[in-house]
Design a protein around this motif. Structure first.
Motif, PDB file in Angstrom:
ATOM      1  N   ALA A  54       0.809  -1.216   0.000  1.00 37.55           N
ATOM      2  CA  ALA A  54       0.000   0.000   0.000  1.00 37.55           C
ATOM      3  C   ALA A  54       0.844   1.268   0.000  1.00 37.55           C
ATOM      4  O   ALA A  54       0.292   2.371   0.093  1.00 37.55           O
ATOM      5  N   ASP A  84      -8.528   3.083  -3.739  1.00 42.56           N
ATOM      6  CA  ASP A  84      -7.724   3.971  -4.573  1.00 42.56           C
ATOM      7  C   ASP A  84      -7.934   3.644  -6.055  1.00 42.56           C
ATOM      8  O   ASP A  84      -7.691   2.527  -6.495  1.00 42.56           O
ATOM      9  N   ARG A  97      -4.917  -1.403  -1.736  1.00 42.29           N
ATOM     10  CA  ARG A  97      -5.569  -0.098  -1.629  1.00 42.29           C
ATOM     11  C   ARG A  97      -6.911  -0.151  -2.365  1.00 42.29           C
ATOM     12  O   ARG A  97      -7.092   0.484  -3.415  1.00 42.29           O
TER      13      ARG A  97
END
Length: 243
Positions: free
Chosen positions: A56, A91, A88
């Protein structure tokens, strides 16, 4: 010399986040002094170490995309971005970078468009609309327009945005025109024995009564191989959804 992950972890007193940050920092320093294959390989190894210790780690996946695919290390970049994407899940950028690499470096726009859907799913509504519109654009550049048409129609059906549905509806009309032209070009080649010289030569083949206009305004062309395509974008400058 890049230490193995267990050694890097021990040197950071067992703190994998610290070990990852240190590896990313070394990669950042190395990025300013890459003069050959050996330095590039060392840089790539440091990024791989950083993302192995902490998938991450944001700086590391940014550096990955900024350098590795442009150095020809597309496969390594994709592996690291997949790891970052899993670590993530909120994201949108790691899957966007994966999609872009497939589109730009691998010439696989359909595969890129499919991954771009994941980036859109992770994005705020306004950004998601832009990403799905890009996916529609990439789909039109694929080798199989019928597959692209199915993808675009599926995206349109699943969209709650009126403007995006309209955009994808126009894109679907473009693809139907491309499919018509492809069929006419195949019939022309079969009858005449060589590729068509221009789009107008296709009229009269495979029930084509006129050259369809491109509703997206991008234009249909016949490439050097004699294949009818949508006019590709200018790739001299890379653009992102934020521009």
């Amino acid at each position: 010399m890049v230490p193995p992950a267990p050694v890097a972890l021990a040197l950071a007193f067992g703190d994998r986040y610290l070990a990852s940050d240190l590896a990313a920092l070394r990669a950042l320093v190395a990025a300013s002094n890459m003069e050959g294959d050996a330095e590039e390989a060392l840089f790539a190894s440091m990024l791989e170490l950083a993302l192995t210790l902490n998938p991450a780690q944001e700086d590391s996946y940014y550096l990955t995309e900024a350098y590795l695919p442009w150095q020809g290390r597309v496969s390594q970049a994709q592996e690291l971005l997949v790891s970052a994407s899993r670590a993530r899940p909120w994201d949108w950028l790691p899957p966007f970078f994966q999609a872009f690499n497939l589109y730009y470096f691998r010439n696989q726009p359909i595969a890129g468009a499919q991954i771009l859907q994941e980036a859109a799913d992770r994005s705020p509504p306004k950004k998601a609309i832009g990403l799905r519109a890009i996916a529609g654009r990439w789909s039109a550049l694929g080798k199989d327009p019928e597959e692209a048409l199915r993808l675009v129609e599926s995206m349109a059906q699943g969209s709650s945005s009126g403007p995006l549905r309209r955009n994808l509806g126009i894109r679907a009309k473009q693809l139907r025109g491309l499919i018509q032209l492809r069929k006419a070009a195949d019939a022309f080649r079969k009858e005449v024995g060589h590729p068509p010289p221009d789009l107008e030569a296709l009229v009269g083949y495979a029930n084509l009564t006129e050259v369809p206009e491109d509703p997206m305004g991008e234009g249909f062309i016949i490439d050097k191989s004699g294949r009818v395509r949508v006019q590709p974008p200018n790739l001299d400058r890379v653009r992102t959804p934020e521009e």
